[in-house]
Design a protein around this motif. Sequence first.
Motif, PDB file in Angstrom:
ATOM      1  N   GLY A  20      78.931  23.206   1.256  1.00  0.00           N
ATOM      2  CA  GLY A  20      77.751  23.477   2.065  1.00  0.00           C
ATOM      3  C   GLY A  20      76.691  24.200   1.249  1.00  0.00           C
ATOM      4  O   GLY A  20      77.007  25.010   0.373  1.00  0.00           O
ATOM      5  N   VAL A  21      75.435  23.921   1.532  1.00  0.00           N
ATOM      6  CA  VAL A  21      74.358  24.502   0.737  1.00  0.00           C
ATOM      7  C   VAL A  21      74.302  26.023   0.863  1.00  0.00           C
ATOM      8  O   VAL A  21      73.969  26.711  -0.108  1.00  0.00           O
ATOM      9  CB  VAL A  21      72.987  23.861   1.058  1.00  0.00           C
ATOM     10  N   ASP A  22      74.629  26.564   2.033  1.00  0.00           N
ATOM     11  CA  ASP A  22      74.622  28.024   2.174  1.00  0.00           C
ATOM     12  C   ASP A  22      75.697  28.672   1.316  1.00  0.00           C
ATOM     13  O   ASP A  22      75.465  29.700   0.673  1.00  0.00           O
ATOM     14  CB  ASP A  22      74.808  28.430   3.636  1.00  0.00           C
ATOM     15  N   ILE A  23      76.878  28.051   1.274  1.00  0.00           N
ATOM     16  CA  ILE A  23      77.976  28.580   0.447  1.00  0.00           C
ATOM     17  C   ILE A  23      77.615  28.468  -1.032  1.00  0.00           C
ATOM     18  O   ILE A  23      77.846  29.399  -1.807  1.00  0.00           O
ATOM     19  CB  ILE A  23      79.296  27.830   0.747  1.00  0.00           C
ATOM     20  N   LEU A  24      77.037  27.339  -1.440  1.00  0.00           N
ATOM     21  CA  LEU A  24      76.628  27.155  -2.832  1.00  0.00           C
ATOM     22  C   LEU A  24      75.607  28.218  -3.235  1.00  0.00           C
ATOM     23  O   LEU A  24      75.746  28.856  -4.285  1.00  0.00           O
ATOM     24  CB  LEU A  24      76.052  25.754  -3.043  1.00  0.00           C
ATOM     25  N   ILE A  41      67.739  33.598  -5.093  1.00  0.00           N
ATOM     26  CA  ILE A  41      67.132  32.300  -4.810  1.00  0.00           C
ATOM     27  C   ILE A  41      65.903  32.558  -3.947  1.00  0.00           C
ATOM     28  O   ILE A  41      66.009  33.077  -2.836  1.00  0.00           O
ATOM     29  CB  ILE A  41      68.135  31.358  -4.117  1.00  0.00           C
ATOM     30  N   THR A  42      64.751  32.210  -4.476  1.00  0.00           N
ATOM     31  CA  THR A  42      63.489  32.489  -3.788  1.00  0.00           C
ATOM     32  C   THR A  42      63.000  31.307  -2.962  1.00  0.00           C
ATOM     33  O   THR A  42      62.176  31.493  -2.070  1.00  0.00           O
ATOM     34  CB  THR A  42      62.411  32.895  -4.799  1.00  0.00           C
ATOM     35  N   ASP A  43      63.469  30.103  -3.269  1.00  0.00           N
ATOM     36  CA  ASP A  43      63.110  28.910  -2.496  1.00  0.00           C
ATOM     37  C   ASP A  43      64.321  27.987  -2.493  1.00  0.00           C
ATOM     38  O   ASP A  43      64.628  27.351  -3.500  1.00  0.00           O
ATOM     39  CB  ASP A  43      61.893  28.213  -3.109  1.00  0.00           C
ATOM     40  N   LEU A  48      67.880  23.821  -4.708  1.00  0.00           N
ATOM     41  CA  LEU A  48      68.837  22.726  -4.537  1.00  0.00           C
ATOM     42  C   LEU A  48      68.379  21.458  -5.262  1.00  0.00           C
ATOM     43  O   LEU A  48      69.193  20.762  -5.874  1.00  0.00           O
ATOM     44  CB  LEU A  48      69.071  22.456  -3.057  1.00  0.00           C
ATOM     45  N   LYS A  49      67.086  21.175  -5.245  1.00  0.00           N
ATOM     46  CA  LYS A  49      66.562  20.027  -6.005  1.00  0.00           C
ATOM     47  C   LYS A  49      66.825  20.229  -7.490  1.00  0.00           C
ATOM     48  O   LYS A  49      67.236  19.310  -8.193  1.00  0.00           O
ATOM     49  CB  LYS A  49      65.071  19.841  -5.755  1.00  0.00           C
TER      50      LYS A  49
END
Length: 90
Positions: A20-24, A41-43, A48-49
Amino acid sequence: MKGQQLKVAVENEVLSISIGVDILCHACETGRMYGLDGIKITDKELFLKGMVLQLCREEEDGTTPVHEMFDNAVSQMLEDGEEGVDLKDE
């Protein structure tokens, strides 16, 4: 799904690696990389991109960090004497 823990599985003849992106993002922010005590992580979308681009980034020979991950896993399997893999006989 964005809170899904890391999952690695073989299902229907497909090796699947998902997180999951939140876990990553949490793992990256709290991990210790390059001697740092973590990152901020500011954005999230841009992060993720960038992560996807880096994982797919090809070297001159066509290899990517994902290829290296698989190579490292197989090397460790050989070192650990795992079943189902062996060096070729010459």
